[in-house]
Design a protein around this motif. Structure first.
Motif, PDB file in Angstrom:
ATOM      1  N   ALA A   1     -14.186 -33.920  17.961  1.00  0.00           N
ATOM      2  CA  ALA A   1     -13.391 -34.697  17.022  1.00  0.00           C
ATOM      3  C   ALA A   1     -12.058 -35.015  17.690  1.00  0.00           C
ATOM      4  N   ILE A   2     -11.809 -36.279  17.910  1.00  0.00           N
ATOM      5  CA  ILE A   2     -10.610 -36.733  18.620  1.00  0.00           C
ATOM      6  C   ILE A   2      -9.747 -37.549  17.654  1.00  0.00           C
ATOM      7  N   HIS A   3      -8.496 -37.115  17.487  1.00  0.00           N
ATOM      8  CA  HIS A   3      -7.603 -37.736  16.497  1.00  0.00           C
ATOM      9  C   HIS A   3      -6.775 -38.859  17.120  1.00  0.00           C
ATOM     10  N   SER A   4      -7.453 -39.897  17.587  1.00  0.00           N
ATOM     11  CA  SER A   4      -6.773 -41.024  18.229  1.00  0.00           C
ATOM     12  C   SER A   4      -6.280 -42.058  17.224  1.00  0.00           C
ATOM     13  N   SER A   5      -6.797 -42.019  16.013  1.00  0.00           N
ATOM     14  CA  SER A   5      -6.466 -43.068  15.039  1.00  0.00           C
ATOM     15  C   SER A   5      -5.282 -42.708  14.147  1.00  0.00           C
ATOM     16  N   ILE A   6      -4.726 -41.498  14.315  1.00  0.00           N
ATOM     17  CA  ILE A   6      -3.456 -41.165  13.675  1.00  0.00           C
ATOM     18  C   ILE A   6      -2.365 -41.699  14.592  1.00  0.00           C
TER      19      ILE A   6
ATOM     20  N   VAL B   1      -4.827 -33.910   4.408  1.00  0.00           N
ATOM     21  CA  VAL B   1      -5.526 -32.621   4.367  1.00  0.00           C
ATOM     22  C   VAL B   1      -6.278 -32.344   5.660  1.00  0.00           C
ATOM     23  N   SER B   2      -6.252 -33.280   6.580  1.00  0.00           N
ATOM     24  CA  SER B   2      -6.838 -33.074   7.902  1.00  0.00           C
ATOM     25  C   SER B   2      -5.885 -32.211   8.721  1.00  0.00           C
ATOM     26  N   ARG B   3      -6.375 -31.050   9.174  1.00  0.00           N
ATOM     27  CA  ARG B   3      -5.525 -30.162   9.974  1.00  0.00           C
ATOM     28  C   ARG B   3      -5.101 -30.851  11.275  1.00  0.00           C
ATOM     29  N   GLY B   4      -6.083 -31.444  11.970  1.00  0.00           N
ATOM     30  CA  GLY B   4      -5.751 -32.161  13.190  1.00  0.00           C
ATOM     31  C   GLY B   4      -4.852 -33.344  12.922  1.00  0.00           C
ATOM     32  N   GLY B   5      -5.101 -34.029  11.806  1.00  0.00           N
ATOM     33  CA  GLY B   5      -4.262 -35.157  11.429  1.00  0.00           C
ATOM     34  C   GLY B   5      -2.834 -34.740  11.158  1.00  0.00           C
ATOM     35  N   SER B   6      -2.658 -33.598  10.519  1.00  0.00           N
ATOM     36  CA  SER B   6      -1.302 -33.123  10.230  1.00  0.00           C
ATOM     37  C   SER B   6      -0.589 -32.690  11.509  1.00  0.00           C
ATOM     38  N   PHE B   7      -1.320 -32.048  12.441  1.00  0.00           N
ATOM     39  CA  PHE B   7      -0.708 -31.681  13.725  1.00  0.00           C
ATOM     40  C   PHE B   7      -0.181 -32.931  14.440  1.00  0.00           C
ATOM     41  N   MET B   8      -1.032 -33.955  14.532  1.00  0.00           N
ATOM     42  CA  MET B   8      -0.637 -35.158  15.258  1.00  0.00           C
ATOM     43  C   MET B   8       0.454 -35.928  14.515  1.00  0.00           C
TER      44      MET B   8
ATOM     45  N   GLU C   1       4.480 -42.479  20.259  1.00  0.00           N
ATOM     46  CA  GLU C   1       3.111 -42.797  19.868  1.00  0.00           C
ATOM     47  C   GLU C   1       2.184 -41.641  20.228  1.00  0.00           C
ATOM     48  N   ASN C   2       1.099 -41.528  19.487  1.00  0.00           N
ATOM     49  CA  ASN C   2       0.082 -40.513  19.726  1.00  0.00           C
ATOM     50  C   ASN C   2      -0.526 -40.704  21.121  1.00  0.00           C
ATOM     51  N   PRO C   3      -0.427 -39.707  21.993  1.00  0.00           N
ATOM     52  CA  PRO C   3      -0.996 -39.853  23.341  1.00  0.00           C
ATOM     53  C   PRO C   3      -2.502 -40.100  23.326  1.00  0.00           C
ATOM     54  N   LEU C   4      -3.182 -39.572  22.316  1.00  0.00           N
ATOM     55  CA  LEU C   4      -4.634 -39.756  22.247  1.00  0.00           C
ATOM     56  C   LEU C   4      -5.005 -41.200  21.899  1.00  0.00           C
ATOM     57  N   TYR C   5      -4.051 -41.926  21.334  1.00  0.00           N
ATOM     58  CA  TYR C   5      -4.249 -43.351  21.078  1.00  0.00           C
ATOM     59  C   TYR C   5      -3.715 -44.177  22.242  1.00  0.00           C
ATOM     60  N   GLU C   6      -2.495 -43.866  22.667  1.00  0.00           N
ATOM     61  CA  GLU C   6      -1.849 -44.642  23.714  1.00  0.00           C
ATOM     62  C   GLU C   6      -2.600 -44.545  25.038  1.00  0.00           C
TER      63      GLU C   6
END
Length: 421
Positions: free
Chosen positions: A160-165, A183-190, A200-205
């Motif tokens: 699960a990769i949180h690139s869209s946050i 409520v997404s734990r990964g989403g809240s971290f990012m 910007e989110n490095p996983l997106y950029e």
């Protein structure tokens, strides 16, 4: 090489052949579907596992999650829970630990599981940053990519990769507002990282770097739905749809790079919105496999959310979802114990099967052994009948000699009426 790059070249891999056989479909169908990205086959090149196909035209798959919390760290129990999930018919596992030595527990689950195993790399990157520096905001880009690469080398089959946050989705969320926020734990971290660092989110950029790692190890990307709703009041809102637009773009880039990819969503959602969500996801994400988290169709049944989710699973499978993440009775309340895991897998399996059955048939015969053979949980069925044995072998103790199936079958067999032939 990855499954999708091989398929695009017309190469039928052993994994594709295996999926075709167990699903009862043609090898050509699997080849074409993997090539166009509507089916994925998780299987890291560093592991030898039982291949499972996820996507359109296949049986809806069920995922079970295991993992420690910060309050309860018991590696042996997590391995036990993983085995229980496997024994009760889970198709995949996800190892989501956030307590204890994260490398040790992940590798223990990988070593014991014959099924595909998934993970959420940002959990480890964030937790290790908190342990080291006191906050997730000190997590570096290097932390994220080193964790993804380490877990890929370990053999994780899907991530699960949180690139869209990203800044755009967070802006949309702030403008709209929500009852339960994220409520997404990964989403809240990012999200916390983006806001505090104003970057910007490095996983997106740097999504191309994610693709590079995934392609090297043939890791399926499960593009995470960080904007999923945590209550019915927030379902199918602008923030979720904005994220879905970005996910659709990332799907295109993944396929072009030769990386298998699926989409996650949507969390809490009323039952009437499930078909719409599936349709929108499939439309906007080029028919990528849809991994449904939950879905939780009402917010008022804590302690019984495995039942709530089974209802959602049935509706989702019927609407065209491809992969369902189980929910246990402990959802929203506590870390699941082994019994919770068993109940969660069973409930979700039944729900997914009920949805798949929309195009199938039910066998109503009284051949008990044949029914056990077809049963999803044959040992449980046999044990229940044996606990209260009937007087006659072809009935059960619910109706006994007044069994409706027995009466009608015997009457029809014995009838020589010209009216009914």
């Amino acid at each position: 090489m990855t499954q999708i790059s091989d398929a695009k070249k017309g190469i039928l891999t052993d994994e594709m052949k295996h999926v075709a056989k167990i699903e009862g479909v043609s090898e050509d169908f699997i080849l074409r579907s993997v090539a166009n990205g509507t089916i994925v086959i998780p299987g890291n090149v560093n592991r030898d596992i039982d291949a499972a196909g996820i996507g359109a035209g296949l049986r809806t798959k069920v995922n079970a999650t295991v993992g420690t919390s910060t309050d309860i760290v018991n590696f042996d129990e997590e391995v036990q829970k993983a085995q229980i999930a496997i024994d009760n018919g889970a198709d995949c596992l996800m190892e989501l630990s956030i307590g204890g030595d994260l490398d040790v527990i992940r590798n223990r689950v990988l070593d014991m599981s014959p099924l595909p195993v998934g993970s959420v790399p940002v959990y480890q990157a964030a937790i290790e940053s908190i342990r080291r520096d006191g906050s997730v905001v000190y997590m570096t880009e290097d932390d994220l990519f080193k964790t993804i690469e380490k877990q890929a080398k370990d053999g994780i089959d899907f991530m699960a990769i949180h690139s869209s946050i990203n800044i755009e989705t967070l802006t949309r969320l702030k403008r709209q507002g929500r009852v339960t926020g994220l409520v997404s734990r990964g989403g809240s971290f990012m999200s916390g990282w983006i806001v505090e660092n104003e970057e910007e989110n490095p996983l997106y950029e740097n999504f191309d770097y994610v693709l590079e790692i995934a392609k090297e190890h043939d890791v399926v990307l499960s593009l995470a739905n960080g904007m999923r709703a945590g209550s019915i009041a927030d379902s199918t809102d602008r923030a979720q749809i904005q994220e879905l637009i970005i996910l659709g773009e990332l799907i295109d880039r993944s396929r072009e790079a030769g990386v298998q990819c699926m989409i996650e969503g949507p969390g809490h959602i009323p039952i009437n919105e499930i078909p719409t969500n599936v349709m929108i996801q499939k439309k906007m994400c080029s028919n990528a496999p849809f991994y449904m988290l939950g879905p939780i169709v009402c917010d008022v049944a804590p302690g019984y959310d495995h039942i709530v989710s089974a209802i959602g699973a049935a509706s989702s499978a019927k609407a065209g979802a491809d992969f369902i993440c189980y929910v246990t009775p402990a959802e929203h309340l506590a870390l699941p114990n082994p019994d919770d895991v068993r109940e969660g897998v069973i409930a979700t399996k039944i729900g997914a099967y009920a949805g798949d059955l929309a195009t199938g048939q039910i066998d109503g015969s009284q051949d008990w052994e044949a029914q056990y053979a077809c049963a999803m949980f044959p040992e449980a069925a046999r044990a229940k009948r044996d606990q209260r044995p009937p007087e006659e072998e072809d009935t059960c103790t619910m109706c006994g000699n007044f069994c409706a199936v027995k009466i009608v079958n015997e009457w029809l067999d014995q009838s020589d009426s010209d009216l009914i032939k």
